[in-house]
Scaffold this motif. Sequence first.
Motif, PDB file in Angstrom:
ATOM      1  N   GLU A  43       0.763  -1.270   0.111  1.00 32.47           N
ATOM      2  CA  GLU A  43       0.342   0.216   0.134  1.00 32.47           C
ATOM      3  C   GLU A  43       0.716   1.424  -0.068  1.00 32.47           C
ATOM      4  O   GLU A  43       0.524   2.262  -1.150  1.00 32.47           O
ATOM      5  N   LYS A  44       2.317   1.349   0.818  1.00 36.25           N
ATOM      6  CA  LYS A  44       2.820   2.289   0.885  1.00 36.25           C
ATOM      7  C   LYS A  44       3.302   2.716  -0.622  1.00 36.25           C
ATOM      8  O   LYS A  44       3.354   3.724  -1.153  1.00 36.25           O
ATOM      9  N   ILE A  45       3.985   1.876  -1.202  1.00 40.11           N
ATOM     10  CA  ILE A  45       4.533   1.830  -2.345  1.00 40.11           C
ATOM     11  C   ILE A  45       3.584   2.285  -3.464  1.00 40.11           C
ATOM     12  O   ILE A  45       4.104   3.173  -4.260  1.00 40.11           O
ATOM     13  N   GLU A  46       2.285   1.967  -3.911  1.00 45.07           N
ATOM     14  CA  GLU A  46       1.431   2.076  -4.924  1.00 45.07           C
ATOM     15  C   GLU A  46       1.245   3.408  -4.293  1.00 45.07           C
ATOM     16  O   GLU A  46       0.872   3.810  -5.490  1.00 45.07           O
ATOM     17  N   GLU A  47       0.845   3.754  -3.337  1.00 45.70           N
ATOM     18  CA  GLU A  47       0.788   4.922  -2.778  1.00 45.70           C
ATOM     19  C   GLU A  47       1.818   6.436  -3.177  1.00 45.70           C
ATOM     20  O   GLU A  47       1.201   7.257  -3.915  1.00 45.70           O
ATOM     21  N   GLN A  48       3.072   5.863  -2.973  1.00 48.14           N
ATOM     22  CA  GLN A  48       4.128   6.962  -3.725  1.00 48.14           C
ATOM     23  C   GLN A  48       4.037   6.413  -4.736  1.00 48.14           C
ATOM     24  O   GLN A  48       4.450   7.568  -5.805  1.00 48.14           O
ATOM     25  N   PHE A  49       4.435   5.749  -6.092  1.00 44.23           N
ATOM     26  CA  PHE A  49       4.857   5.427  -7.254  1.00 44.23           C
ATOM     27  C   PHE A  49       3.473   4.688  -8.008  1.00 44.23           C
ATOM     28  O   PHE A  49       3.988   4.815  -8.994  1.00 44.23           O
ATOM     29  N   GLY A  50       2.101   4.508  -7.411  1.00 49.34           N
ATOM     30  CA  GLY A  50       1.801   4.377  -8.144  1.00 49.34           C
ATOM     31  C   GLY A  50       1.388   2.517  -8.122  1.00 49.34           C
ATOM     32  O   GLY A  50       1.761   1.536  -7.584  1.00 49.34           O
ATOM     33  N   ARG A  51       0.580   2.147  -8.926  1.00 47.42           N
ATOM     34  CA  ARG A  51       0.688   0.873  -8.601  1.00 47.42           C
ATOM     35  C   ARG A  51       0.884   0.045  -9.805  1.00 47.42           C
ATOM     36  O   ARG A  51       1.626   0.601 -10.367  1.00 47.42           O
ATOM     37  N   SER A  52       1.775  -1.183  -9.975  1.00 46.88           N
ATOM     38  CA  SER A  52       2.801  -1.806 -11.006  1.00 46.88           C
ATOM     39  C   SER A  52       1.731  -3.772 -10.830  1.00 46.88           C
ATOM     40  O   SER A  52       1.662  -4.712  -9.472  1.00 46.88           O
ATOM     41  N   ASN A  53       0.968  -4.172 -11.636  1.00 44.51           N
ATOM     42  CA  ASN A  53       0.173  -5.028 -11.357  1.00 44.51           C
ATOM     43  C   ASN A  53       0.990  -6.306 -12.757  1.00 44.51           C
ATOM     44  O   ASN A  53       0.503  -5.969 -13.708  1.00 44.51           O
ATOM     45  N   ILE A  54       1.838  -7.257 -11.839  1.00 45.08           N
ATOM     46  CA  ILE A  54       1.612  -8.598 -13.172  1.00 45.08           C
ATOM     47  C   ILE A  54       1.605  -9.471 -13.344  1.00 45.08           C
ATOM     48  O   ILE A  54       0.517  -9.747 -12.746  1.00 45.08           O
ATOM     49  N   MET A  55       1.374  -9.393 -15.334  1.00 51.04           N
ATOM     50  CA  MET A  55       0.398 -10.401 -15.269  1.00 51.04           C
ATOM     51  C   MET A  55       1.658 -11.600 -16.329  1.00 51.04           C
ATOM     52  O   MET A  55       2.998 -10.988 -16.614  1.00 51.04           O
ATOM     53  N   ALA A  56       1.389 -12.458 -16.820  1.00 48.87           N
ATOM     54  CA  ALA A  56       1.815 -13.786 -17.619  1.00 48.87           C
ATOM     55  C   ALA A  56       1.335 -14.016 -18.315  1.00 48.87           C
ATOM     56  O   ALA A  56       0.269 -14.038 -18.769  1.00 48.87           O
ATOM     57  N   ILE A  57       1.834 -13.682 -19.634  1.00 52.62           N
ATOM     58  CA  ILE A  57       1.533 -14.746 -21.109  1.00 52.62           C
ATOM     59  C   ILE A  57       1.997 -15.868 -21.926  1.00 52.62           C
ATOM     60  O   ILE A  57       2.943 -15.610 -22.195  1.00 52.62           O
ATOM     61  N   VAL A  58       0.625 -16.948 -21.691  1.00 57.10           N
ATOM     62  CA  VAL A  58       1.947 -17.924 -21.623  1.00 57.10           C
ATOM     63  C   VAL A  58       1.413 -18.995 -23.253  1.00 57.10           C
ATOM     64  O   VAL A  58       0.546 -19.098 -23.802  1.00 57.10           O
ATOM     65  N   ILE A  59       2.523 -18.628 -24.004  1.00 63.51           N
ATOM     66  CA  ILE A  59       2.522 -18.875 -25.905  1.00 63.51           C
ATOM     67  C   ILE A  59       3.231 -20.060 -25.488  1.00 63.51           C
ATOM     68  O   ILE A  59       4.971 -20.563 -25.288  1.00 63.51           O
ATOM     69  N   PRO A  60       2.777 -21.133 -27.170  1.00 64.81           N
ATOM     70  CA  PRO A  60       3.726 -22.146 -27.144  1.00 64.81           C
ATOM     71  C   PRO A  60       4.523 -21.465 -28.075  1.00 64.81           C
ATOM     72  O   PRO A  60       4.807 -20.849 -28.574  1.00 64.81           O
ATOM     73  N   LYS A  61       5.742 -22.134 -27.650  1.00 61.12           N
ATOM     74  CA  LYS A  61       7.176 -21.409 -28.653  1.00 61.12           C
ATOM     75  C   LYS A  61       7.569 -22.423 -29.692  1.00 61.12           C
ATOM     76  O   LYS A  61       7.243 -23.059 -30.264  1.00 61.12           O
ATOM     77  N   GLU A  62       7.014 -20.774 -30.973  1.00 66.68           N
ATOM     78  CA  GLU A  62       7.739 -21.208 -32.336  1.00 66.68           C
ATOM     79  C   GLU A  62       7.953 -19.853 -33.111  1.00 66.68           C
ATOM     80  O   GLU A  62       9.568 -20.595 -32.219  1.00 66.68           O
TER      81      GLU A  62
END
Length: 778
Positions: free
Chosen positions: A389-408
């Motif tokens: 909460e303190k980091i987001e209050e100072q520097f904003g949100r940072s939401n991490i996602m991953a996209i998993v795809i076949p290795k082509e």
Amino acid sequence: MFEKIASFIVNKRKAFLVFFILAAVFGVFSSSWVKVSDKLSDYLPESSETKQGLDIMDESFTTFGTAKVMIYNVDYDRALEVSKEIEDIKGVSRVDFYDKSDKDYENKDIEDYYKNFSALYTISFDDVESSKLVQDAIVKVRDLVSPYDNVVYTTIDKDDAKDLNKDMKVIFVLVIIIIIAVLLFTSQTYMEILIFMLTFGIAIVLNIGTNFIFGRISFVTKAVGVVLQLALAIDYAIILFHRFMEERRYYKPKHALIKALAKAIPEISSSSLTTMAGMVALMTMQFQIGMDLGRVLLKSIIFSMLAVFAFMPALIMMFEKQIEKSMHKNFVPNIEVFGSGILKLKRIILPLFIVITVGGVILSSKTGYIFDVNSIESDKKTEYLEAKEKIEEQFGRSNIMAIVIPKEDYLREAALLKEVSNIQGVKSVTGLANIEVGNNGEYVLTDSLNPRELAEVADVDVDLVKAAYRFYALKNEQYGAFMKSIDSYRIPIINMVDFLYDQIEEGGLDIDEDTISDIVDIHKSITDARKQLESEKYSRILLIWDKPLEGEDTFTNIDNVQEIAKKYYDEAYVVGDSSSDYDISKSFGGDNLRISIVTALLVGVILLFTFQNAALPFILVLTIQGSIWINFSLPYLTGENMFFLSYLIVSSIQMGATIDYAIVITSRYLALREEISDRKKVISRTLNEAFPTIVTSGSIMAASGFVIGNITSNPTIASLGKTLGKGVVISMIMVMVVLPVLLYTFDFIIDKTSFSRKINEEENKREDEEENIIITES
């Protein structure tokens, strides 16, 4: 039949006593075999894309440890020095901070890393977070920043289970104190408190010790299982003991116990069925946390009954003299006046009940739900959530996602990376196909370069690079490269680095030590990147955006990412906390409806057979369901959102457990109306006789819920506790105030819909017909 069973148990009580003690010893040892999962995502339906993507990620990729550290009240120059000091710690591979000496500093905004005299460091480690190297490194990081005001946001040394176990020890002690205090108020003899504690101590140990048969249980189940077992099943011991005290007036202790047990077995068994019905309904959830909690609590109810039926009689006989000596005055007040007062207000209570219930239905449907643990507002926060909460209050949100795809092919991956990076709110997208190389970042790691281009990027003699290209073509049997000019032969940078490193390892390259060192360093960086971003069959793309963890906007963007990924690949998974929340939100409506219907139907059928009456199940279920609707309309009225798991679990427990209070009152009412013709007196006597049982069980369960909700720092458990506590209090009020009015008002319907009444009428009619035939024949 029940007297024979009771006689057997009482006569063989010493054997049962030894058996339960030995079983408890086994339970103490076997409890350490139980594995505990601390992630709700483990219980997502197997069919969900997030679950499938998570399974692939666990099998195919290595996720190195990371941490975010923020320090306050520091000037920029000193903050920069701290970043260098952190980077020198063994186990730290990289510290992301604003540094003008970095080649990519022009692409950064200083306010993403330093503002208002606060510095934010994003730290990457050299290994997975469970490794000793990383565990030691995070300790050194914490020591390094300790002279400053700081917060550390990481899962490396985050131990929810340890913190929760510490909280639950305090909670368990407080709940025991509450139980003892309530029993002191409602008991007839001080000795019964010790008997109850020993009985349920055995039941709890047996339940915990047999959880290993499920392989693993969730942290939710482990945390609340013991307290809920106590709160849900304390009735059973109270029923048996009070029966024993009643029979003891007329029989010697052993015979009184047999009589009491014979009466208690069917009464407790039928009472427990409604609670079991709530657990069975919970197990039908698509979200498998319901199955996990439901089956453990179902087992706890069975063990509690067995302990009361087979272990408690031995304790009663063992402490029979102490029971007599510790008799005390009954502190429970007579509330017959309260019953009379309720009936005088019946013209107000009934319309008010209708209005409040309808309002509860409408408002509960408008209540907003949250699906992420980190979105729950709790009074007591963990260090992890406070740092976030303190980091987001100072520097904003940072939401991490991953996209998993076949290795082509890398070209397709690069196109996907480019399109995803254009989505609104995306701060960065990282995949092998967009990792920049070169002083100016003019190429990416997967670009195919000719010898001259690679020589410029690597700052190496072009003739040396040409020789390496010829050697590469020869080794890979790509003889076409010799037919054309080697100057036009193109090789992906990543493949060439791998090739050169292999030749160095085999001693097949004669080049200077500085170049060898550069190639080894580059290869290590590529290897680390590959572990995280590429496997034999799949590639992973990491996406960071400034969207909240959940909400309509976030879920819409997840759909956009999935749509883009599916445009390039037939198989693609979007994985992260937000996608997990999205999947849960999609199954929530079905789980909610399923639990409500299954619970109401099962409880209704049980009540139908218990009371042999068509109207009573409807009256009792409506009373408790009304309590549930009122309970879940409160968040809307207070402007809060409700955690989805609290709704699903508490709705089934509240119906399955507190319906017992309605059963106690209804049973007393039906029995007394056979003895007393004045219905007003029946209601007054009913409430007076049922009050001790309801206040004992209800106050224990409600107090347990509130204690859990206010003591634990785990937001999931806190939300469950508070919601359950409020629900039980509302149910107690409804069965003590509204149910008596319903029974009194609809007494004539209850009478007409009784199965036993119809049977009696048919028998009387048949007897009249037979009598008429006899008279006619005569």
